[in-house]
Design an enzyme around this catalytic site. Structure first.
Site, short mmCIF file in Angstrom:
data_model
loop_
_atom_site.label_atom_id
_atom_site.label_comp_id
_atom_site.label_asym_id
_atom_site.label_seq_id
_atom_site.Cartn_x
_atom_site.Cartn_y
_atom_site.Cartn_z
N LYS A 283 30.34 45.34 27.93
CA LYS A 283 29.26 46.04 28.78
C LYS A 283 27.97 45.95 28.38
O LYS A 283 28.20 46.56 26.76
CB LYS A 283 28.83 47.29 29.61
CG LYS A 283 30.42 46.90 30.73
CD LYS A 283 30.37 48.25 31.45
CE LYS A 283 31.78 48.30 32.76
NZ LYS A 283 31.02 47.54 33.79
N ARG A 357 40.46 45.43 39.73
CA ARG A 357 40.99 44.59 40.84
C ARG A 357 42.62 43.64 39.71
O ARG A 357 43.69 43.61 40.59
CB ARG A 357 40.55 42.73 41.23
CG ARG A 357 40.15 41.94 39.67
CD ARG A 357 39.09 40.97 40.44
NE ARG A 357 37.77 41.95 40.62
CZ ARG A 357 36.43 41.09 40.49
NH1 ARG A 357 36.71 40.53 41.57
NH2 ARG A 357 35.64 42.10 41.03
#
Ligand code: BES
Ligand code: MN
Ligand code: ZN
Length: 502
Positions: A283, A357
């Protein structure tokens, strides 16, 4: 751990009690909080205080000083006829628009202001026209608002009241409101804790402490157990970190039979990424700054099941929290890796920042094996959900409309806004992989919150399931009238409401 850490922890269960039948104006206290709707002092407690003070509130209202606008707080000092040296009048807005969320935030706003300096005793005057559920949410709001983000500060900005007294409302609702607040403040504290202090093993330790205190059953799977259980998806995400992953499983057996082999009616699943650097798909610094909050779903689930146990709700609930730190260490999982999840489904990794996920794939599979009646998972899953719904609204995704409607109703009943997004089968095409059963991102960024939910759906085995994406509401970057900011405890109150059958 710093001293403040221990001090704040005690605030989660601070002294809150009801005093039935006592006139709020007569109780000795540091401050008296009164609620006011728009359009004058009306007939409730504000009118009572107005009479006791010889018409002071009506004069202030006529002068335009006191409007009753939502979350406006007006302080009146040394009013005649009132034992407390300070009255704080908290606005509720238009009476017909008052609901559980409004009273919660108004009480929190009042408590937040008063907690700006130490107070031994504060009286909150509830209104007789509030429903029991609204009383609960107001009591919870006051206890949440007086706690700030002071875990690591030498000088706290908020000091929780020594004692909070609620008048004019039922003692039962005051008790349950306090229990709900404890769950919310627990979740907030975990979110606000530095990721250097809160990592998978220390989160699991916190869960064990809570379980011991509330009588929950707990099972903690360490990395060895996770390997034996074929949780390769959880392990893959955790491999880049020096801190190994954990899976925490908690159980509340609230039904009368309490048979050890009974199936849970409800399963709560939480994303517990204690820090999300993005992994090798790193990120940018700005987006990484707040990623200690990426365990907010797990914290919500823990806060909720702790409250469910404290309230002894007559329901059988299991909670499962997947705990990992998503880092870039030498063993980190890579783009192009193919992971065989616990269910046997193979996942091609296209982006290591879509880690939540992958973790939830295994957690959902473990829960599916317990054959719960219904599943709800809570996760700070996608930035895309914030693009769709903004900061304050959680996204809902489901394979079962009646179950989704119940989750939405529970959230709205306590004043947490939610909005459902579609799950058309066509979105499934976006997670097709050239080399594996599925890939962990969609094609491009469009519909990213939905393709993430579609990924999760593959692991619930047809059990009625609702996914709640709290990427927006889990963390307040700026203060609001009712909070100093930081972790919000989003979804704790809705999950408790849901377990009640609300
Ligand atoms: N934890 C983030 C989602 C997030 C973003 C939560 C901002 C709260 C605030 C999640 O793991 C993530 O990084 N998602 C990616 C998915 C993408 C790579 C497909 C995202 O949303 O950018
Ligand atoms: Mn991520
Ligand atoms: Zn994440």
């Amino acid at each position: 751990m710093p001293l403040e850490f221990t001090r704040q922890r005690s605030a989660e269960t601070a002294g809150i009690r009801a005093e039935i039948g006592a006139a709020p104006t007569g109780i000795p206290a540091d401050a008296l909080v009164v609620f006011l709707t728009e359009g004058g002092v009306g007939s409730g407690v504000a009118a009572e205080v107005d009479r006791a003070t010889g018409g002071l509130l009506a004069r202030l209202a006529a002068a335009g000083e006191l409007t009753g606008r939502r979350y406006d707080c007006v302080s009146v000092l040394a009013a005649p006829g009132v034992a407390a040296p300070q009255i704080l009048i908290a606005g509720l807005g238009k009476r017909e628009a008052v609901d559980g969320g409004v009273v919660h935030r108004a009480a929190a706003a009042a408590a937040r202001l008063l907690a700006g300096r130490p107070r031994a005793q504060v009286v909150f005057a509830g209104e007789t026209w509030w429903t029991p559920s609204q009383v609960e949410q107001a009591v919870a709001g006051a206890a949440v608002g007086m706690v700030g983000q002071d875990l690591y500060r030498a000088e706290a900005k908020r000091t929780p009241f020594g004692t909070t007294i609620w008048t004019g409302v039922a003692a039962g609702s005051v008790g349950s409101g306090a229990a709900i607040a404890a769950g919310v403040n627990l979740a907030r504290r975990l979110v606000n804790t530095s990721p250097d202090d809160l990592y998978p093993a220390s989160f699991a330790d916190e869960a064990a402490t809570i379980a011991g205190r509330t009588g929950l059953e707990i099972d903690i799977w360490d990395e060895n157990r996770l390997a034996r259980e074929r949780c390769h998806a959880i392990l893959a995400v955790g491999r880049g970190s020096a801190r190994p992953p954990r899976l925490v499983i908690l159980r509340h057996r609230g039904t009368t039979g309490r048979a050890a082999d009974a199936l849970p009616a409800l399963a709560l699943v939480g994303k517990g990424v204690t820090f999300d650097s993005g992994g090798l798909s790193l990120k940018p610094s700005d987006s990484m700054l707040t990623m200690k909050m990426d365990m907010s779903g797990g914290a919500a689930v823990l806060g909720a099941i702790a409250t469910i146990a404290a309230l002894k709700l007559p329901v059988d609930v299991v909670a499962a929290i997947g705990l990992v730190e998503n880092m870039t260490g030498p063993a980190a999982y890579k783009l192009g890796d193919v992971i065989t999840a616990r269910s046997g489904t193979t996942i091609e990794v296209h982006n290591t920042d879509a880690e939540g996920r992958i973790v939830l794939a295994d957690v959902l599979d473990v829960v599916r094996g317990m054959k719960p009646g219904r599943i709800v998972d809570v996760a700070t899953l996608t930035g895309a959900c914030m693009v769709a719904l903004g900061h304050d609204v959680a996204g809902l995704f489901s394979n079962d409309q009646p179950w989704c409607d119940r989750v939405a109703a529970a959230a709205r009943a306590v004043g947490e806004p939610v909005w459902q997004l579609p799950m058309y089968p066509e979105y499934d095409e976006q997670i097709a992989s050239d080399v594996a059963d599925i890939k962990n991102v969609g094609d491009g960024r469009w519909g990213g919150a939905i393709t993430a939910a579609k990924f999760l759906e593959r692991f619930v085995g047809g059990i009625p399931w609702t996914h709640v994406d709290i990427a927006g509401p889990a963390f307040a970057e700026k203060p609001r009238p009712w909070t100093d900011g930081g972790g919000t405890g989003s979804m704790v109150r809705p999950l408790v409401e849901l377990a009640r059958g609300g």
